[in-house]
Design a protein around this motif. Structure first.
Motif, PDB file in Angstrom:
ATOM      1  N   ILE A  18       0.899  -1.161   0.000  1.00  0.00           N
ATOM      2  CA  ILE A  18       0.000   0.000   0.000  1.00  0.00           C
ATOM      3  C   ILE A  18       0.936   1.208   0.000  1.00  0.00           C
ATOM      4  N   ILE A  19       0.760   2.110  -0.934  1.00  0.00           N
ATOM      5  CA  ILE A  19       1.620   3.309  -0.964  1.00  0.00           C
ATOM      6  C   ILE A  19       0.933   4.425  -0.172  1.00  0.00           C
ATOM      7  N   ILE A  20       1.685   4.980   0.767  1.00  0.00           N
ATOM      8  CA  ILE A  20       1.161   6.086   1.580  1.00  0.00           C
ATOM      9  C   ILE A  20       1.940   7.338   1.193  1.00  0.00           C
ATOM     10  N   ALA A  21       1.250   8.361   0.691  1.00  0.00           N
ATOM     11  CA  ALA A  21       1.950   9.617   0.362  1.00  0.00           C
ATOM     12  C   ALA A  21       1.817  10.548   1.553  1.00  0.00           C
ATOM     13  N   GLY A  22       2.942  10.858   2.218  1.00  0.00           N
ATOM     14  CA  GLY A  22       2.926  11.793   3.339  1.00  0.00           C
ATOM     15  C   GLY A  22       3.089  11.104   4.677  1.00  0.00           C
ATOM     16  N   ALA A  23       4.027  11.609   5.479  1.00  0.00           N
ATOM     17  CA  ALA A  23       4.280  11.029   6.807  1.00  0.00           C
ATOM     18  C   ALA A  23       3.950  12.025   7.913  1.00  0.00           C
ATOM     19  N   GLY A  24       2.793  12.698   7.777  1.00  0.00           N
ATOM     20  CA  GLY A  24       2.266  13.513   8.882  1.00  0.00           C
ATOM     21  C   GLY A  24       1.550  12.566   9.848  1.00  0.00           C
ATOM     22  N   PRO A  25       0.754  13.114  10.779  1.00  0.00           N
ATOM     23  CA  PRO A  25       0.034  12.235  11.717  1.00  0.00           C
ATOM     24  C   PRO A  25      -0.821  11.205  10.987  1.00  0.00           C
ATOM     25  N   CYS A  26      -1.435  11.605   9.878  1.00  0.00           N
ATOM     26  CA  CYS A  26      -2.327  10.701   9.143  1.00  0.00           C
ATOM     27  C   CYS A  26      -1.549   9.531   8.514  1.00  0.00           C
ATOM     28  N   GLY A  27      -0.458   9.858   7.826  1.00  0.00           N
ATOM     29  CA  GLY A  27       0.339   8.823   7.158  1.00  0.00           C
ATOM     30  C   GLY A  27       0.967   7.864   8.162  1.00  0.00           C
ATOM     31  N   LEU A  28       1.459   8.408   9.282  1.00  0.00           N
ATOM     32  CA  LEU A  28       2.138   7.545  10.260  1.00  0.00           C
ATOM     33  C   LEU A  28       1.154   6.630  10.993  1.00  0.00           C
ATOM     34  N   VAL A  29      -0.039   7.145  11.311  1.00  0.00           N
ATOM     35  CA  VAL A  29      -1.036   6.275  11.956  1.00  0.00           C
ATOM     36  C   VAL A  29      -1.467   5.185  10.969  1.00  0.00           C
ATOM     37  N   THR A  30      -1.683   5.550   9.711  1.00  0.00           N
ATOM     38  CA  THR A  30      -2.039   4.552   8.691  1.00  0.00           C
ATOM     39  C   THR A  30      -0.984   3.445   8.663  1.00  0.00           C
ATOM     40  N   ALA A  31       0.280   3.863   8.635  1.00  0.00           N
ATOM     41  CA  ALA A  31       1.379   2.900   8.533  1.00  0.00           C
ATOM     42  C   ALA A  31       1.409   1.971   9.749  1.00  0.00           C
ATOM     43  N   LEU A  32       1.199   2.564  10.923  1.00  0.00           N
ATOM     44  CA  LEU A  32       1.264   1.752  12.148  1.00  0.00           C
ATOM     45  C   LEU A  32       0.163   0.693  12.176  1.00  0.00           C
ATOM     46  N   VAL A  33      -1.035   1.087  11.746  1.00  0.00           N
ATOM     47  CA  VAL A  33      -2.143   0.115  11.734  1.00  0.00           C
ATOM     48  C   VAL A  33      -1.842  -0.997  10.721  1.00  0.00           C
ATOM     49  N   LEU A  34      -1.359  -0.617   9.542  1.00  0.00           N
ATOM     50  CA  LEU A  34      -1.037  -1.640   8.531  1.00  0.00           C
ATOM     51  C   LEU A  34       0.047  -2.567   9.060  1.00  0.00           C
ATOM     52  N   GLN A  35       1.045  -1.969   9.694  1.00  0.00           N
ATOM     53  CA  GLN A  35       2.140  -2.787  10.247  1.00  0.00           C
ATOM     54  C   GLN A  35       1.614  -3.763  11.288  1.00  0.00           C
ATOM     55  N   ASN A  36       0.715  -3.273  12.166  1.00  0.00           N
ATOM     56  CA  ASN A  36       0.149  -4.149  13.203  1.00  0.00           C
ATOM     57  C   ASN A  36      -0.611  -5.317  12.592  1.00  0.00           C
ATOM     58  N   HIS A  37      -1.125  -5.129  11.354  1.00  0.00           N
ATOM     59  CA  HIS A  37      -1.860  -6.213  10.681  1.00  0.00           C
ATOM     60  C   HIS A  37      -0.984  -6.986   9.689  1.00  0.00           C
ATOM     61  N   GLY A  38       0.292  -6.667   9.658  1.00  0.00           N
ATOM     62  CA  GLY A  38       1.214  -7.388   8.768  1.00  0.00           C
ATOM     63  C   GLY A  38       0.997  -7.107   7.283  1.00  0.00           C
ATOM     64  N   ILE A  39       0.496  -5.914   6.963  1.00  0.00           N
ATOM     65  CA  ILE A  39       0.272  -5.571   5.543  1.00  0.00           C
ATOM     66  C   ILE A  39       1.446  -4.738   5.029  1.00  0.00           C
TER      67      ILE A  39
END
Ligand SMILES: Cc1cc2nc3c(=O)[nH]c(=O)nc-3n(C[C@H](O)[C@H](O)[C@H](O)COP(=O)(O)OP(=O)(O)OC[C@H]3O[C@@H](n4cnc5c(N)ncnc54)[C@H](O)[C@@H]3O)c2cc1C
Length: 467
Positions: A8-29
């Motif tokens: 999944i490509i996430i454009a932007g590492a503000g609060p929104c991008g980082l929370v998205t990434a953390l949730v995906l990581q927690n689900h192994g995506i």
């Protein structure tokens, strides 16, 4: 053939991008974050702070797997409220009711970014440590049958399962999605300034209630010198974060392309002196206000115009549902209801959690609902109205604001009321029937009731004085 390893490509590492990434990581995506700024700037402290409402707090404290100590370090509570005019006339100095203390908090942008990034790095396996590409700006995307191609500033192309535009108010993902539609930004007639002032500077002048690190200080403008200054609690750190807004007919011309300063520019020494002179027109400026501005080096002050979008009816996703807009790229808003980050964190948590359970197309279709778009439109409009009211040049409106704040109880509920759309999103995700009530619609009756009470109280006082 669809490769399951496409990220999944996430454009932007503000609060929104980082929370998205953390949730995906927690689900192994698998995911990949593309961030325009450098790694050193990502968590840099420009003095920006956020109010956090109950839904964002619930997500940060209970749902992301951050440790309690890490979260406690990041959040500060509003234990006391000190409200006065910019000339120093006291309006209110009161403790926050115990019942409201747990529901809301504030955080420094830099501290929140750092906590999220640390958690991502801590969880990452060795193969995953390449999940963040800094100095990588997405320029545009191409959506195909079952994949998205993200085209970068250096011409390279990344292929993903879906593209999540978490790239803020000047989103490239959004401009590509709406290239055939009118979608300009809207200047809100307000300039704002924020920075961080060393603690000892403020403490030189302020009495105990103002210097307490958990006091929220709010100074109200007048019809002659309109605007608002907020100093947010600082959780024992060495500086105070402040945010000043003043009405201004024209936005800043050439802004810096520095998105850690939310698109703003660094203030020059001359502009800082001019700002202080304008505020201190008759030499009666509150010493705390004078101190936080003069005590903050010009290079540590950001100056930015406030904007949202003209067209509030556009979708938050592409026709093929492989690209979605989240956070400020979807619904930028003025900061006066304190909801921008709350909405960004909720979008991120909602969509990333859905992506763990169903296909990208299904998740994005479920995310981009009519209800959320309508609620965000209402929120943006209310944030505009609130900004106009708080920065009003109208003598009567300034008086109403002071009177309401003087006589009404401390209203941390304001943050909670406008959080209702986020609360609904979380309920949908948890499979709980969401309430349809528009919490924001409560404001008008409350304002009217507060006004009637204030008029009655003043009338009674005049009556008693006369007799
Ligand atoms: C003065 C002010 C005060 C505020 N106060 C509050 C408050 O009290 N409470 C609250 O909830 N909200 C507040 N907000 C709103 C809040 O700042 C935003 O809503 C929030 O930052 C949105 O988060 P985001 O991750 O969507 O976007 P951003 O925080 O803007 O992050 C976007 C990221 O994307 C990166 N990026 C941009 N373009 C590209 C590209 N093309 N390619 C790759 N990366 C890119 C940027 O560098 C940045 O890191 C305030 C806003 C302002 C201006």
């Amino acid at each position: 053939m669809v490769s399951e390893t496409r990220p999944i490509i996430i454009a932007g590492a503000g609060p929104c991008g980082l929370v998205t990434a953390l949730v995906l990581q927690n689900h192994g995506i698998p995911f990949l974050i593309l961030e325009k700024t450098s790694r050193s700037k990502l968590c840099s402290d420009t003095g920006a702070g956020f109010d956090l409402a109950p839904t964002a707090l619930n997500i940060l404290i209970h749902r992301l797997g951050l440790s309690k100590e890490r979260i406690d370090e990041t959040l500060s509570r509003y234990e006391r409220w000190y409200i006065a005019t910019i000339h120093g006339d006291l309006v209110k100095d009161e403790g926050t009711p115990q019942s409201a203390l747990e529901d809301c908090a504030c955080t420094h942008r830099s501290a929140l970014q750092q906590a999220l990034l640390d958690q991502l790095l801590q969880n990452a396996t060795t193969e995953e440590t390449e999940f963040l590409k800094c100095n990588s700006s997405l320029e545009y995307y191409q959506e195909e049958e079952d994949q998205v191609k993200a085209v970068m500033n250096d011409g390279s192309i990344l292929v993903g399962k879906a593209l999540l535009g978490c790239d803020g108010i000047n989103s490239k993902v959004r401009s590509c999605m709406n290239e055939h539609r009118e979608d300009p930004l809207q200047y809100l007639g307000t300039m704002c300034y924020w920075g961080k002032c060393p603690r000892e500077e403020v403490e030189k002048y302020s009495s105990a209630h103002k210097s307490n690190s958990s006091t929220f200080v709010w100074l109200l403008g007048t019809n002659k010198v309109p605007g608002s200054l907020f100093i947010t609690p600082s959780n024992g750190t060495y500086r105070y974060l402040w945010f000043l807004s003043v009405p201004s007919g024209k936005p800043l011309s050439g802004t810096l392309d520095d998105l850690t300063r939310r698109g703003g520019a660094v203030l020059s020494e001359m502009a800082k002196t001019e700002l202080l002179n304008t505020l201190d027109e008759n030499g009666a400026l509150d010493p705390v206000l004078k101190t936080v501005i003069s005590g903050t080096p010009a290079g540590e002050i950001t100056e930015a115009g406030l904007f949202d979008r003209v067209n509030l009816d556009l979708p938050f996703s592409s026709p093929r549902k492989l690209v979605a807009l989240l956070g400020d790229s979807a619904h930028p808003q003025s900061p006066y209801l304190g909801q921008g980050t709350n909405c960004a964190i909720t979008d991120a948590y909602f969509l990333a959690t859905k992506l763990a359970g169903v296909s990208a197309q299904e998740a994005i279709t479920y995310y981009d609902s009519d209800q959320r778009r309508e609620e965000m439109k209402n929120l943006i409009e209310k944030a505009r109205q609130q900004g106009n009211f708080l920065n009003s040049k109208n003598r009567f409106e300034c008086w109403i604001l002071r009177t309401i704040l003087r006589y009404a109880p401390i209203d941390v509920d304001e943050l909670k009321r406008y959080d209702f759309s986020n609360k609904n999103m979380l309920s949908r995700l948890d499979g709980i029937k969401a309430k349809s009530s528009d919490g924001g619609a409560m404001t008008k009756p409350i304002l009217i009731a507060a006004f009637v009470v204030a008029v009655f109280a003043i009338g009674l006082r005049m009556f008693l004085q006369y007799w």
